[in-house]
Write a protein that holds these residues in place. Sequence first.
Motif, PDB file in Angstrom:
ATOM      1  N   ASN B 281       0.806  -1.180   0.252  1.00  0.00           N
ATOM      2  CA  ASN B 281      -0.004  -0.186   0.055  1.00  0.00           C
ATOM      3  C   ASN B 281       0.869   1.158   0.053  1.00  0.00           C
ATOM      4  O   ASN B 281       1.157   1.728   0.945  1.00  0.00           O
ATOM      5  CB  ASN B 281      -1.021   0.160   1.375  1.00  0.00           C
ATOM      6  N   GLY B 282       1.013   1.733  -1.250  1.00  0.00           N
ATOM      7  CA  GLY B 282       1.975   3.216  -1.378  1.00  0.00           C
ATOM      8  C   GLY B 282       1.469   4.284  -0.426  1.00  0.00           C
ATOM      9  O   GLY B 282       2.176   5.144  -0.151  1.00  0.00           O
ATOM     10  N   VAL B 283       0.028   4.360  -0.337  1.00  0.00           N
ATOM     11  CA  VAL B 283      -0.443   5.633   0.415  1.00  0.00           C
ATOM     12  C   VAL B 283      -0.167   5.421   1.641  1.00  0.00           C
ATOM     13  O   VAL B 283       0.051   6.556   2.483  1.00  0.00           O
ATOM     14  CB  VAL B 283      -2.074   5.665   0.086  1.00  0.00           C
ATOM     15  N   GLU B 284      -0.222   4.273   2.282  1.00  0.00           N
ATOM     16  CA  GLU B 284       0.300   4.174   3.807  1.00  0.00           C
ATOM     17  C   GLU B 284       1.587   4.204   4.003  1.00  0.00           C
ATOM     18  O   GLU B 284       2.167   4.456   5.072  1.00  0.00           O
ATOM     19  CB  GLU B 284      -0.250   2.787   4.478  1.00  0.00           C
ATOM     20  N   PRO B 286       4.287   6.247   3.517  1.00  0.00           N
ATOM     21  CA  PRO B 286       4.753   7.176   4.395  1.00  0.00           C
ATOM     22  C   PRO B 286       4.683   7.139   5.857  1.00  0.00           C
ATOM     23  O   PRO B 286       5.472   7.779   6.554  1.00  0.00           O
ATOM     24  CB  PRO B 286       4.069   8.454   3.853  1.00  0.00           C
ATOM     25  N   ASN B 287       3.784   6.387   6.284  1.00  0.00           N
ATOM     26  CA  ASN B 287       3.544   6.379   7.625  1.00  0.00           C
ATOM     27  C   ASN B 287       4.055   4.891   8.293  1.00  0.00           C
ATOM     28  O   ASN B 287       4.083   4.642   9.465  1.00  0.00           O
ATOM     29  CB  ASN B 287       2.313   6.176   8.215  1.00  0.00           C
ATOM     30  N   GLN B 322       6.626  11.034  -0.670  1.00  0.00           N
ATOM     31  CA  GLN B 322       6.694  11.414   0.761  1.00  0.00           C
ATOM     32  C   GLN B 322       7.142  10.061   1.569  1.00  0.00           C
ATOM     33  O   GLN B 322       7.037   9.904   2.669  1.00  0.00           O
ATOM     34  CB  GLN B 322       5.058  11.670   1.487  1.00  0.00           C
TER      35      GLN B 322
END
Lengths: 213, 343
Positions: B281-284, B286-287, B322
């Motif tokens: 999951n690329g959107v997750e 960064p976290n 990010q």
Amino acid sequence: MSEDLEKKQQLVRALVSVDKSAVSEILSTEFTTKGIDHVADTLQQALEEIGTAWENGSMSLAQVYMSGVISEEILNSILPANYLSKLTQPKIGTAVFLDHHNLGMKIVSSLVRSAGYPVVDLGVGVNVDNVIDFIGKEEIKILLISVLMLPSALAVEELIQEIARTYPDVKIVVGGAPFRLDTNLSEKVGAHEMGKNAGEIFEILSRLKRELI
Amino acid sequence: MTTPMTSMERVLCSLSHNEPDRVPLFLLLSLYGARESGLSPKEYFSKPDNVVKYQLFMKEKYRNDCFYTFSYAAAETEAWGGEVLFPAEGPPNAGKPVFTIDGIDRLYVPDIQQVPSLMRVLEVTKQLATKAKGEIPIIGVVMSPFSLPVMQLGFETYLQLLYFDQPRFIQLMKINKQFCQTWANAQLEAGATAICYFNPLCSTDIIEKSLYLSTGYPVDRATIAAIKGPVATHLASGRVVPIVNEIIETGSQILGVGIDESVDLIEKKTKGKITLLGNLNGVEMPNWSEETASDKVREVIQQAAPGGGFILSDSHGEIPWQVPEKVLISISDAVEEYGYYPV
């Protein structure tokens, strides 16, 4: 199946088939026999069902979009004059923050308007200053923010902080792919609510209206 | 001790549904090169030498198994006269729609030789091909004819076209198909090993299957058939299961999968028929902590890698700006730790 449920299912089928004349016939008949409030309720339930069906993969975004557009168009044609102005719903503002992709916001706007909320759209590619000016000028009570790109979603945090300083009573709902793909992101940026799909907006607005009272 | 496979051998082995020495890793690093270079995205993509330098650098730094020549999706709209908006630290965006539905009547296929952004991609591809010496796959990118109109017309207008104006839809598809196959084949001639065919609109998340099958699917089949090299169909995070058999029938050899469906489920449905690419999951990302990155890699490898036919990658087709370096390094470390066959 109750008559109302059957009618709602007919409406859902007509909407997702993009059959304007069938939608018009169903809603006009409901309006004539049961009145405008019943029409708004039936439409809201149908649109909620379509939104949820998108979330679970059984309907497409195109169907959700076309359902919203058709609903708004048909409802406007059968609504009594000044009907919306007599409603006491909180004023809703919509904005596509930093991004230039407005389909998601267009869908939500259509759905919310179809349910009788007054909606003012700020537009696409807007920044923090634009939104702050907009809230003040339009006396927005609930702000719906849509984004598509991750950097824009992350920048929503700064926007929400500025709104909290300037207009602390305004409620903020965020939506868009980054928030759906990272379910912790809406909390991280400080939003009051996050809509995973367009159909959820009605439940969210109900909750926020209770907080605004 | 056996000699490690080259990246190319590893990928080809996986594509033939056998187990290579370890799971291939495709970190799809495009915009990330700008971050690594310290340049703005606009500056970075303006010179092919920048992109080549940082593709080579990132290949070593992150132990990647491919070069990725993709610049930004909106580059294709420049061929049609479109504007590209460059943010300071994010992916370039397409500007206003390039033409209206009426404008389709006057449309013609642009000459890619006249489009500087596309010519820069070809130059990057040529230079990387020289460096790769056939040992590293070079992945080129095209937008599918069916999905490109979102940038050409705007999403709302395109849906109006799709539902209500079949003659002009057919005309636009004819032009886009010609452009797409020409652009894909130019990249292959320049040295690309395979073409990533981005087609988010074919996902049933976006267009219902019945409508897709009667509109975009014949176009996709014909376009992919005209591309003279391997094709990876990528839905950029969209669901694939409802149309996976149709995608296989296009002749695509690789399928990019998102996070809304279990890679385990897709693997069972497609075993031996198409190689899966995904689905961190690329959107997750960064976290993610380093530990989370490692756990996610292990989990996906255990689900999808046994038997081959799998390439580890992100779910969307590009690593976001990010994402911290330490997360990417942890992903590479985890591939070294958990990715050697038998997994």
